[in-house]
Design a protein around this motif. Sequence first.
Motif, short mmCIF file in Angstrom:
data_model
loop_
_atom_site.label_atom_id
_atom_site.label_comp_id
_atom_site.label_asym_id
_atom_site.label_seq_id
_atom_site.Cartn_x
_atom_site.Cartn_y
_atom_site.Cartn_z
N THR A 69 0.86 -1.17 0.00
CA THR A 69 0.00 0.00 0.00
C THR A 69 0.90 1.23 0.00
O THR A 69 1.75 1.38 0.87
CB THR A 69 -0.91 0.02 1.24
OG1 THR A 69 -1.69 -1.19 1.24
CG2 THR A 69 -1.85 1.20 1.22
N GLN A 82 -2.79 0.75 -4.31
CA GLN A 82 -2.67 -0.64 -3.87
C GLN A 82 -1.93 -1.42 -4.95
O GLN A 82 -2.35 -1.42 -6.11
CB GLN A 82 -4.05 -1.26 -3.62
CG GLN A 82 -4.01 -2.68 -3.11
CD GLN A 82 -3.52 -2.75 -1.67
OE1 GLN A 82 -3.72 -1.84 -0.88
NE2 GLN A 82 -2.89 -3.85 -1.32
N GLU A 84 -0.41 -5.18 -5.96
CA GLU A 84 -0.43 -6.61 -5.69
C GLU A 84 0.33 -7.33 -6.79
O GLU A 84 0.59 -6.74 -7.84
CB GLU A 84 -1.87 -7.13 -5.62
CG GLU A 84 -2.65 -6.57 -4.45
CD GLU A 84 -4.06 -7.15 -4.36
OE1 GLU A 84 -4.44 -7.96 -5.23
OE2 GLU A 84 -4.77 -6.77 -3.42
N LEU A 91 -6.59 2.89 -4.84
CA LEU A 91 -7.58 2.40 -3.87
C LEU A 91 -8.54 3.50 -3.44
O LEU A 91 -9.75 3.30 -3.40
CB LEU A 91 -6.83 1.82 -2.67
CG LEU A 91 -7.57 0.91 -1.74
CD1 LEU A 91 -8.13 -0.28 -2.49
CD2 LEU A 91 -6.65 0.44 -0.64
#
Length: 137
Positions: A69, A82, A84, A91
């Motif tokens: 984050t 965000q 990943e 976000l």
Amino acid sequence: MAIPMRSPAAERRRPCIGDVVVALLVAAAAVALLFALRPAPSQYLTAHIVLDGETIAEYDLTTLTEPVTLPLDQAPYPLTIQIEPERICVLESECPSQDCVHTGWISQAGQQIICLPDRLIISLTGSDPVEFDAISG
């Protein structure tokens, strides 16, 4: 009193079979181009985050193992990114339009998330592994 002349095209009110064939050919060509011009999936995916013309971060999404984050409090409208493995999104943001948030997750090379009020660009680039035939030296 003269009667106005009507053109032959005005006489025809319904599409003829030739019109339907041309429309189907154009639609088939569009679908073929859609599939032919899709980018090939790349094995190495990198996210470049640029704020106000300056690169502030780069992440290799293929080697990322856990979510990250990234809060950007220095932006005119603070936002949170965000990150990943294999994908990235904004976000939350305090910008008025929220277009960057509504873009959602991006995960393919060439895709971008842009926030105009913050002057933020998140872009994904990818490449395939380089295979060498021979090395001369």
